[in-house]
Design an enzyme around this catalytic site. Structure first.
Site, PDB file in Angstrom:
ATOM      1  CE  LYS A 101      -3.839   1.980   2.564  1.00 11.89           C
ATOM      2  NZ  LYS A 101      -4.607   1.751   3.918  1.00 11.89           N
ATOM      3  CB  SER A 136      -7.979   3.412   2.814  1.00 12.66           C
ATOM      4  OG  SER A 136      -7.178   2.860   3.917  1.00 12.66           O
ATOM      5  CB  SER A 193      -8.275   0.629   5.719  1.00 15.17           C
ATOM      6  OG  SER A 193      -8.925   1.716   5.605  1.00 15.17           O
TER       7      SER A 193
END
Ligand code: GLN
Length: 487
Positions: A80, A155, A178
């Site tokens: 990420k 996210s 997330s």
């Protein structure tokens, strides 16, 4: 032989160690596959093709030289883009960090490399991790691999879409859900470990007291393998626990005969839409078939968890994001005076969602309001922790859906922040209390999109949570294989 991009991490490690396949072949297979899909998926902000090839070649050289390969030998891992990888861009999907290149790697990235994994690329996310759909990224949309007009969740939506389509493992971060929610939306496994089990050094802080790093994978075994490689004390993160890390693979296959699982009344699961409720009911039946007992428990403060999370995360974000000032990192908007430079850089650099949270957090922390908001939210959090700890005196783990729906459509919730927040109702309790939680695939919604089952355990009982997830995944007739369908 199937193509290596379809393999899980364990299979890759076995085959790379035995020399049946090279780390380079695995890497190229994942790269070709991911590049093919990328125009329709938008999972990546940066693909590390050359660096990855070099790393894969180094792993292969090590094997030929007779050295013992690490526990993630040759496994491509996507990261990420709020986690630092030295020499690669680090944007947090924000304009304010456009052009910023990380000078050192996060501890988790160093540990992956020490285990002979191959860093694959940087994944899209909601700006600074704020959102549940990846729509607040300043750069691009990520599409759900199952149905391209749906969001991948957020996210860590880029990480989840990447794992559902082309790489075996990704790292995400989970502050309020997330990792778990996008894992559920994309039909993969997502693990939020106990707070303090995994170092946060090198993760760009959003809400430090609930920020966690964890893996997204296609199976619980691969998740446990990856978590084992990144977990453990780190002198560079003072909140990281010094407890020795249990062998997370050891008890995975032991089953769940006699285990006690709790469902909190306050979650009002019977009010969910029929398709989500049906999948939930089937998962309880499957767990009972495996020998688990299902008990009803009560934790009244659960009802306040999401409100409490949004107060705390905005407060922490408002202080954490003060460092992005146009002077030290990333994009600078030139101006006559320092004040103007700060104002212009922050006004143009941050997106709406980030600004909204900074303003709410600044207000909640201001003199005269501090006790009403921050202080009260902290006491709600403590009450919640006490209630869940009491529940864990009666049960070994708690169950909940991961999210109240499957993946929703683009723009469906962007105009209504409250609607967006509702997708976090089941994930925020484990975030606030730091307790370990996993999302495993659990059937489909009425549109055929994946749903998730969440298993939450007491602090540092990560191994228990994984064992339950493994038993469920292994036996459940509703297990899904994202690769067969997304191919
Ligand atoms: N959706 C939640 C939020 O917007 C959680 C985000 C996260 O876990 N990073 O804050």
């Amino acid at each position: 032989m199937t193509q290596p991009w379809r393999w899980g991490a364990e299979a890759i490690v076995r085959r790379v160690r035995s020399g049946e396949v090279s780390a380079l072949e695995v890497f190229e297979s994942c790269l070709t596959r991911s590049r093919e899909l990328e125009p329709n998926l938008g999972a990546y902000l940066d693909l590390a093709a050359d660096d990855g090839r070099q790393r894969a070649l180094a792993v292969d050289r090590k094997r030929r030289g007779g050295e013992r390969l690490g526990e993630l030998a040759g496994v491509p891992v996507a990261i990420k883009d709020n986690i630092s990888v030295a020499g690669r861009p680090l944007t947090c999907a924000s304009r304010i960090l456009r052009g910023f290149v990380a000078v050192e790697s996060a501890t988790v990235v160093e540990r992956l490399e020490a285990a002979d994994a191959v860093i694959f690329g940087k994944c899209n996310l909601d700006e600074f991790g704020m959102g549940s759909s990846c729509e607040s990224s300043a750069y691009q949309r990520t599409h759900n691999p199952w149905l391209h007009d749906r969001v991948p969740g957020g996210s860590s939506g880029g990480s989840a879409a990447a794992v559902a389509s082309g790489v075996p493992v990704a790292l995400g971060s989970d502050t309020g859900g997330s990792i778990r929610q996008p894992a559920a939306f994309c039909g993969v496994v997502g693990i939020k470990p106990t707070y303090g089990l995994v170092s946060r050094y090198g993760l760009v802080a959003f809400a430090s007291s609930t920020d966690h790093i964890g893996p997204l994978t296609r199976s619980v075994r691969d998740g446990a393998l990856t978590l084992g490689a990144i977990a453990g004390a780190d002198p560079r993160d003072a909140t990281c626990s010094h407890r020795p890390v249990a062998d997370l693979m050891a008890g995975l296959e032991e089953g769940i005969e006699g285990i006690r699982l709790g469902v909190a009344e306050e979650l009002e699961i019977d009010r969910l839409p029929a398709d989500v409720y049906d999948a939930w009911q089937r998962s309880l039946a499957a767990l009972e078939d495996l020998g688990a007992e299902i008990h009803s428990v009560s934790a009244p403060t659960l009802k306040a968890a999401t409100a409490c999370y949004y107060v705390l995360c905005c407060c922490e974000a408002s202080t954490n994001l003060a460092r992005f000032d146009g002077v030290r990192y990333g994009q600078r908007v030139p101006a006559e005076t320092v004040d103007e430079l700060l104002r212009a850089s922050r006004s143009q650099g941050f997106g709406d969602e980030v600004k909204r949270r900074i303003m709410l957090g600044t207000f909640a922390l201001s003199a005269g309001h501090y006790d009403d908001f921050y202080g009260r939210a902290e006491s709600v959090r403590q009450a919640l922790r006490r209630e869940l700890e009491q529940a864990f005196e009666r049960v070994d783990a708690l169950l909940a859906p991961t999210a109240p729906s499957g993946a929703f459509g683009f723009d469906e919730r962007t105009e209504d922040p409250i609607a967006m927040v509702l997708s976090d109702v089941y994930t925020t309790p484990a975030s606030l209390t730091g307790m370990p939680a996993i999302s495993v695939p659990n059937g489909r919604d009425a549109q055929g999109l994946p749903l998730g089952l969440q298993i939450i355990g007491p602090a540092f009982e990560d191994a228990t949570v994984l064992r339950i997830g493994r038993a469920f995944e292994h036996q459940s007739a509703w297990r899904i294989d994202p690769l067969e369908e997304a191919a």
